[in-house]
Design an enzyme around this catalytic site. Structure first.
Site, PDB file in Angstrom:
ATOM      1  N   LEU A  30      43.307  36.279  30.553  1.00  0.00           N
ATOM      2  CA  LEU A  30      42.260  37.766  31.034  1.00  0.00           C
ATOM      3  C   LEU A  30      41.245  37.569  32.692  1.00  0.00           C
ATOM      4  CD1 LEU A  30      42.417  40.776  30.108  1.00  0.00           C
ATOM      5  CD2 LEU A  30      40.371  40.289  28.819  1.00  0.00           C
ATOM      6  N   TYR A  31      40.928  36.151  32.140  1.00  0.00           N
ATOM      7  CA  TYR A  31      39.902  36.216  32.806  1.00  0.00           C
ATOM      8  C   TYR A  31      40.184  36.264  34.476  1.00  0.00           C
ATOM      9  CZ  TYR A  31      37.267  32.793  36.541  1.00  0.00           C
ATOM     10  OH  TYR A  31      35.839  32.836  37.559  1.00  0.00           O
TER      11      TYR A  31
END
Length: 346
Positions: free
Chosen positions: A151-152
């Site tokens: 997700l980063y």
């Protein structure tokens, strides 16, 4: 110049702001002082920056659109360097909302102010993680980055796309940096170098993921700062510039900033062992979700634009970090810090 820098209490933001201040610029800093890691370390960085009378400090979250607007109005920046973000691949598994808020909402608020105030150049931090599932090495800016593994990485790639759209619609010159595993003095406690050094000095085992079969393009902080400094005055002025990361339709580019050669995790651990004079106790673990097995930056675009290429050897950079760590935590050469020592900054 009047320069607004977000994330000035962070590792990279602190070093970049300090260099800009030393060069005689006026810097307005913004940081949210989030407790993702030791806030004492962040406050100490800001204390160091306050030694310059041309530094203005602001503490608020970039999700606060009104506060962001007020800071821009006071500063009237000629250059904006947007570094603030929620970092960390593994933490994104635990607290995904922090990444949406900081990396997307916060970046949107910065872009809106850049649109309204029209500085000459917006520079913003991205990450090598956006290359995701790519297997063609070294990574080149022109490669597609459609398969993020965390997700980063997804939020940082989305921030790049937001900036590109603003650049196209409002002709805003934008340079997005893809940083490759930055390390050095004042580094983040969640990064491998800090964690390994701390654990080894306390005779604790270090977690070695994928049994050590990983490699990173480790980039020393002074090299990164020099690259950013040189790019400050080189905004993309038109669409389709010659470097590989240039947009064909907007004054926008992405630039890799790395050392240009991958180092195995085991070689990196060996460099720390040499600097500390200790042997690590290794706790071998499987690959963690979201991790990339290898990174390697092609930095030919950076070199073509600036004439500069990062080249600090890993052992030299690790030695500098260990020297800083011992000084900051008051650790004699042959002993480990006590809990009291670790909570006390010089």
């Amino acid at each position: 110049m009047r320069i607004l820098v977000t994330g000035t209490a962070g590792f990279i933001g602190y070093h970049i702001a300090r260099r800009l201040l030393a060069d005689g610029h006026r810097v307005t800093g913004i940081d949210g002082m989030t407790p993702y890691y030791d806030v004492t370390l962040k406050r100490q960085r800001h204390t160091m920056l306050r030694a310059f009378d041309t530094f203005a400090c602001n503490e608020f979250m970039l999700e606060d659109a009104q506060a962001v607007g007020d800071a821009f109005a006071r500063c009237r920046p000629e250059l904006v360097i947007h570094l603030a973000a929620q970092a960390g691949v593994r933490y994104s598994l635990e607290n995904p909302g922090a990444y949406i808020n900081a990396n997307l909402v916060g970046t949107y608020n910065v872009l809106e102010q850049v649109r309204q105030h029209a500085p000459g150049h917006l520079m913003m931090a991205s990450t090598s993680s956006v290359y995701g599932a790519n297997r063609d090495l070294p990574f080149v800016e022109s490669q597609r980055c459609d398969h993020p593994l965390s997700l980063y990485a997804a939020t940082k790639k989305a921030a790049e796309e937001l900036a590109h759209s603003y650049s196209y619609l409002w002709k805003i010159p934008v340079t997005a940096f893809r940083f490759f595993t930055v390390y050095g003095p004042w580094g983040r406690p969640d990064m491998a170098l800090f964690r390994f050094t701390d654990s080894m000095l306390h005779d604790r085992p270090i977690d070695v993921y994928n049994n050590g079969d990983m490699a990173r393009d480790f980039t020393y902080i002074d090299d990164l700062v020099e690259a950013v400094r040189l790019l400050c005055t080189k905004p993309p002025c038109k669409a389709g510039e010659s470097d590989p990361g240039a947009s064909p339709v907007a004054p926008y580019r992405v630039i890799n900033i790395g050392n240009g050669q991958p180092v195995s995790l085991l070689a990196f651990i060996a460099a720390i062992e040499k600097a500390l004079g200790r042997t690590a106790i290794r706790n071998n673990l499987p690959m963690q979700p979201g991790d990339m097995p290898r990174t390697w930056a092609d930095c030919s675009a950076l070199q073509a634009l600036t004439g500069f290429a990062p080249a600090t050897p890993v052992q030299a950079g690790v030695d500098e970090f260990v020297a800083w760590y011992r000084d900051y935590y008051r650790v004699p050469a042959a002993t480990a810090p006590t809990e009291q020592d670790c909570g006390h900054a010089l």
